[in-house]
Design a protein around this motif. Structure first.
Motif, short mmCIF file in Angstrom:
data_model
loop_
_atom_site.label_atom_id
_atom_site.label_comp_id
_atom_site.label_asym_id
_atom_site.label_seq_id
_atom_site.Cartn_x
_atom_site.Cartn_y
_atom_site.Cartn_z
N GLY A 403 0.80 -1.22 0.00
CA GLY A 403 0.00 0.00 0.00
C GLY A 403 0.82 1.26 0.00
N GLU A 404 1.97 1.19 -0.66
CA GLU A 404 2.88 2.33 -0.70
C GLU A 404 2.94 2.92 -2.11
OE1 GLU A 404 6.56 0.70 0.66
OE2 GLU A 404 5.89 0.52 2.75
N PRO A 405 2.25 4.03 -2.36
CA PRO A 405 2.31 4.64 -3.70
C PRO A 405 3.74 5.03 -4.06
CG PRO A 405 0.53 5.58 -2.40
CD PRO A 405 1.36 4.76 -1.45
N THR A 406 4.20 4.56 -5.20
CA THR A 406 5.55 4.86 -5.68
C THR A 406 5.48 5.16 -7.16
OG1 THR A 406 6.08 2.57 -6.30
CG2 THR A 406 6.49 3.20 -4.00
N HIS A 407 6.62 5.50 -7.73
CA HIS A 407 6.65 5.74 -9.18
C HIS A 407 6.28 4.47 -9.94
CE1 HIS A 407 10.59 3.93 -8.51
NE2 HIS A 407 10.71 3.76 -9.80
N LEU A 408 6.51 3.28 -9.34
CA LEU A 408 6.16 2.04 -10.01
C LEU A 408 4.65 1.83 -10.06
CD1 LEU A 408 8.85 -0.44 -8.60
CD2 LEU A 408 8.92 0.92 -10.70
N THR A 409 3.94 2.19 -9.00
CA THR A 409 2.50 1.98 -8.98
C THR A 409 1.76 2.96 -9.89
OG1 THR A 409 2.18 3.41 -7.04
CG2 THR A 409 2.61 1.07 -6.63
#
Length: 464
Positions: A403-409
């Motif tokens: 549940g960690e928004p990152t550039h990948l998500t």
């Protein structure tokens, strides 16, 4: 005897495991699931996608209880049967991703694909995985005017998507690799040769050392919210990750999700020094072409040619031939093409032939997703570019699960909604029509300077 009629080594094998696994000896399978149990994350499928996901989850959160369920043994499917291309090619269409998410996001996805090659290499170095990796780049050859026109068009289009590829001069091409009949070639540094089974076995070891339990010979009959059901027990978990790629059609309710497309390979016996002196290939470059009914090849670490292409492309009803037997006519066709590329190989013999399945979504674009409500997630539909994309998938699924928004998500393949394939007999007719048209188009293009209209019709039929 014609050089186009293959001869075989005394220990020739057709099917079963791939040459890659055979070269290492039998895999030591883990235990079967011994009853119901609870986990934080259960992953269905111990191929590259499942193993990379487990690896990155445990690296990020060592306390997580991660379980992997595998029908056969780790790496049995496409992860142990592929051509050994750790390629930066996008697993999908740049234009289709851009249509929904824009050019900038699509360029970002392409850059992540390139970065994933180096990530795989770095993990192998860190974990002591010797997978015969050589980042020698990829060379694509055009053999004929129509193929050359497509090659030039693709290179001209590449800059729009931050794809790093360029045309080669004849002198540079021949200094690297001499292919009979090549009239033009392109070059990209973003590709590495690997030994697929060495990578998957090394990754399996690394994942187990992190504390992940891998239960093998444990087929999953059903995936439901927060549980994976097997004949030997049910694993309940906060998240259930489907990492089944070409075998997805065998799971209840998913027959039309991704089409299981067959690809076949042959590998020669080790070739003599005199052969390599004639053709070059000293940099372990990967080799492809611009035919519609395309091929792919590598020079192995022990001096063989592993050569692949399409065989019998699809079995009615999305059935999967798990044993990997390759039809005689496919073996002969691959051998004929190999000798056409490299006439000096005509006196050599075939040591192994095998086939495997890859997953193809209806729009030919891969996806990654986690549904927080049901806990069900997946990644796949790699359309033959999975060796690298699975690594990106593992890191992306990690971030989605945590549940960690990152550039990948934020990448455009995340959460992509794709309609299912048509019911039978339409999908069988469509796929077989596509490949028949491609074969005829390739034959016609030998005397043409442009792409055959039949190939465009094939693309239209299946949305390729």
């Amino acid at each position: 005897m014609s050089s186009r009629v293959p001869t075989f080594t005394d220990d020739f094998v057709n099917g079963d495991v791939s040459f890659w696994h055979r070269s290492l000896g039998p895999a030591h399978a883990g235990p079967v699931l011994g009853g119901d149990r609870r986990a934080d994350v259960v992953i269905v499928g111990a191929g590259y996608t499942g193993l990379w996901t487990a690896y990155y989850l445990k690296q990020a959160r060592p306390s997580l209880d991660v379980v992997v369920l595998e029908k056969e043994f780790a790496g049995f499917g496409a992860s142990g049967r592929n051509g050994g291309w750790l390629t930066g090619d996008l697993a999908g269409s740049h234009a289709r991703y851009a249509k929904t998410h824009g050019v900038a996001a699509t360029r970002a996805l392409q850059r992540e694909m390139y970065a994933s090659i180096d990530e795989v290499i770095a993990v192998c170095e860190k974990e002591g995985i010797d997978a015969d990796i050589v980042k020698g780049g990829v060379l694509n050859v055009a053999r004929g005017s129509a193929q050359a026109a497509r090659l030039r068009a693709s290179v001209a289009e590449a800059a729009r998507w931050d794809v790093e590829v360029r045309l080669m001069s004849p002198q540079e091409r021949d200094a690297r690799l001499r292919v009979a009949g090549a009239v033009q070639a392109s070059w990209s540094p973003h590709c590495a040769r690997i030994h697929p089974a060495k990578l998957v076995r090394g990754l399996t070891r690394a994942v187990r050392e992190l504390g992940v339990e891998i239960f093998e010979h444990t087929p999953v009959d059903e995936i439901a919210p927060h549980r994976a059901v097997t004949p030997y027990g049910t694993v309940s978990a906060d998240y259930v990750i489907r990492a089944t790629e070409g075998f997805t059609s065998t799971i209840k309710g998913l027959r039309r999700q991704w089409l299981p497309m067959n690809s076949s390979m042959i590998v020669t016996e080790p070739l003599p020094d005199s052969f390599w002196e004639q053709v070059g290939w000293q940099g372990a470059e990967l080799l492809g072409d611009l035919a519609h009914y395309y091929m792919y090849a590598q020079r192995t670490a022990d001096g063989r040619i592993a050569f692949g292409g399409r065989g019998r492309p699809y079995l009615y009803g999305s059935r999967v031939d798990a044993r990997g037997h390759t039809h005689d006519w496919t073996v002969e066709a691959l051998w004929g093409l190999l000798v056409d590329f490299f006439p000096a190989a005509a006196s050599s013999r075939i040591a192994h032939a095998w086939s495997g399945v890859l997953g193809v979504p209806r729009d030919w674009c891969s996806t990654a997703h986690v549904d927080q409500a049901t806990g069900i997630g997946w990644a796949g539909g790699y359309t033959g570019h999975g060796v690298t994309t699975t690594n990106l998938a593992g890191r992306t699924l990690r971030d989605l699960i945590l549940g960690e928004p990152t550039h990948l998500t934020e990448l455009p393949w995340v959460g992509r909604d794709v309609r299912p394939w048509e019911p039978e007999p339409l999908r069988w007719l469509g796929v077989h029509s596509m490949y028949r048209l491609y074969r005829v188009a390739d034959a016609r293009e030998r005397s043409m300077s442009r792409t055959s209209a039949l190939a465009r019709l094939a693309d239209l039929i299946t949305g390729h």
